[in-house]
Design an enzyme around this catalytic site. Structure first.
Site, short mmCIF file in Angstrom:
data_model
loop_
_atom_site.label_atom_id
_atom_site.label_comp_id
_atom_site.label_asym_id
_atom_site.label_seq_id
_atom_site.Cartn_x
_atom_site.Cartn_y
_atom_site.Cartn_z
N THR A 174 17.73 -13.87 -69.40
CA THR A 174 17.88 -15.15 -68.70
C THR A 174 19.24 -15.03 -68.04
O THR A 174 20.09 -14.28 -68.52
CB THR A 174 17.91 -16.32 -69.72
OG1 THR A 174 16.69 -16.37 -70.42
CG2 THR A 174 18.14 -17.66 -69.06
N ARG A 202 2.87 -20.23 -70.16
CA ARG A 202 3.97 -20.41 -71.12
C ARG A 202 5.27 -20.77 -70.38
O ARG A 202 5.64 -20.16 -69.40
CB ARG A 202 4.16 -19.12 -71.92
CG ARG A 202 5.29 -19.18 -72.97
CD ARG A 202 6.60 -18.64 -72.45
NE ARG A 202 7.64 -18.65 -73.47
CZ ARG A 202 8.93 -18.43 -73.21
NH1 ARG A 202 9.33 -18.17 -72.00
NH2 ARG A 202 9.81 -18.47 -74.19
N VAL A 203 5.95 -21.79 -70.87
CA VAL A 203 7.23 -22.20 -70.31
C VAL A 203 8.24 -22.23 -71.45
O VAL A 203 7.94 -22.77 -72.52
CB VAL A 203 7.13 -23.59 -69.64
CG1 VAL A 203 8.50 -24.08 -69.19
CG2 VAL A 203 6.17 -23.54 -68.44
N GLY A 204 9.41 -21.67 -71.23
CA GLY A 204 10.43 -21.65 -72.28
C GLY A 204 11.43 -22.77 -72.14
O GLY A 204 11.14 -23.83 -71.59
N ASP A 205 12.62 -22.54 -72.65
CA ASP A 205 13.67 -23.58 -72.66
C ASP A 205 14.39 -23.73 -71.33
O ASP A 205 14.96 -24.79 -71.04
CB ASP A 205 14.71 -23.25 -73.75
CG ASP A 205 15.39 -21.90 -73.50
OD1 ASP A 205 14.67 -20.91 -73.24
OD2 ASP A 205 16.63 -21.84 -73.56
N THR A 225 20.64 -18.75 -73.41
CA THR A 225 19.81 -17.55 -73.27
C THR A 225 19.32 -17.13 -74.65
O THR A 225 20.10 -17.10 -75.60
CB THR A 225 20.58 -16.38 -72.62
OG1 THR A 225 19.80 -15.20 -72.76
CG2 THR A 225 21.94 -16.15 -73.25
N GLY A 226 18.04 -16.87 -74.76
CA GLY A 226 17.51 -16.48 -76.06
C GLY A 226 16.04 -16.77 -76.14
O GLY A 226 15.39 -17.04 -75.12
N GLY A 228 13.16 -18.70 -76.20
CA GLY A 228 13.03 -20.08 -75.73
C GLY A 228 12.37 -21.05 -76.69
O GLY A 228 12.75 -22.21 -76.75
#
Ligand code: GLY
Length: 307
Positions: A174, A202-205, A225-226, A228
């Protein structure tokens, strides 16, 4: 002239010096320095933190080394679906995009969602239509093709796993930036290709305000960053701000508590960059490394990868 500061990240994870060549390390360091310099010069001219974080993230999106924009990882179907967000701390305005295909700079579109629409988060085909209506640059699939990323997808197909990692480095990809400008305004921006082999929208943070990105002049600006899913469940960026606002913690105390205690207890790996309204900064992570950098008007300039 008032103080100003910028910090950036290019992903966190198991980034080991033993698995890095000098050439690769130099390439990462110079890409980080270029992004930092781009944002810093904007702040030095007295322009806004918002302009600085957008420009720094665009510089990272245009670099194939990082998992965002040009270097975005492949989805299960061999496509690129990108997420990004941006927020300013004076009025708490924010914009975000999710599941975006072929838009050259997702963070630029996130800013347009904030400034030219009545919405905060737009996704998929609707967000792309919005981009077309504003003549935002698109790129072909070829532009986003990076051989290393394709090899990672093939590896993931074979193992049947979904991974945010750039195997074998296990780097969480990220990119992001946070800044304090000469007028005392904070801003944060984050952009990602998400996880290699991700499926079904799929959607992350990253595009979720409060999870991957947050800015509030009363407290701080944060870009995460990581992995999500963990950052979503821990509402990481807003939690840092809340600990400062409601518990009176310093920026460093809040970042350390969230990243090294709360996230670790959940099993979440990664890190964040943050700046407070006084120009204090924190580059905190619980993984082996994080591509990161900061520069301020007092002459401090740091680029670092490992712990
Ligand atoms: N932190 C980026 C993602 O999980 O998509």
């Amino acid at each position: 002239m008032k103080n100003f500061t910028i910090a950036i990240h290019g992903g966190a994870g198991t980034i080991l010096k033993s698995s890095m060549t000098i050439e690769k390390e130099n390439a990462y360091n110079s890409a980080l320095q270029e992004a930092l310099e781009t944002g810093f010069q904007i702040l030095a001219k007295g322009r806004s933190a918002l302009d600085a974080v957008e420009a720094a993230v665009i510089s990272l999106e245009n670099c194939p080394l990082f998992n965002a924009g040009k270097g975005a990882v492949f989805t299960h179907d061999g496509k690129h679906e990108m997420d990004a967000s941006i927020m300013e701390g004076k009025h708490l305005n924010a914009g975000a995009v999710a599941g975006l295909k072929n838009v050259k700079n997702p963070v630029g579109l996130a800013r347009l969602v904030m400034e030219k629409s009545e919405h905060v988060l737009m996704s998929g085909a609707g967000a792309e239509d919005f981009a077309r209506s504003l003549n935002v640059p698109f790129e072909s699939d070829d532009y986003f093709f990076v051989q290393q990323r394709y090899d990672q997808l093939m590896e993931m197909h074979q193992s049947g796993k979904t991974a945010l990692d750039h195997t074998p480095e296990k780097k969480f990809g990220t990119v992001g930036a946070v800044a304090l400008d000469q007028n005392g305004n904070l801003a944060a921006a984050t952009s990602t290709g998400g996880m290699t082999n991700k499926k079904y929208g799929r959607v992350g943070d990253t595009p979720v305000i409060g999870a991957g990105t947050y800015a509030n002049n009363k407290t701080c600006a944060v870009s995460c960053t990581g992995h999500g899913e963990f950052f979503l469940r821990a509402v990481v960026a807003y939690d840092v701000s809340c600990l400062m606002e409601y518990k009176g913690m310093s920026l460093e105390q809040a970042c350390t508590h969230v990243v090294k205690e709360k996230l670790v207890a959940l099993g979440g790996e990664g890190g964040l960059i943050a700046i407070d309204a006084a120009g204090n900064f924190s580059l905190t992570f619980n993984s082996e490394g994080m591509y990161r950098g900061m520069r301020n008007s007092a002459g401090k300039n740091v680029i670092s990868i490992y712990t």
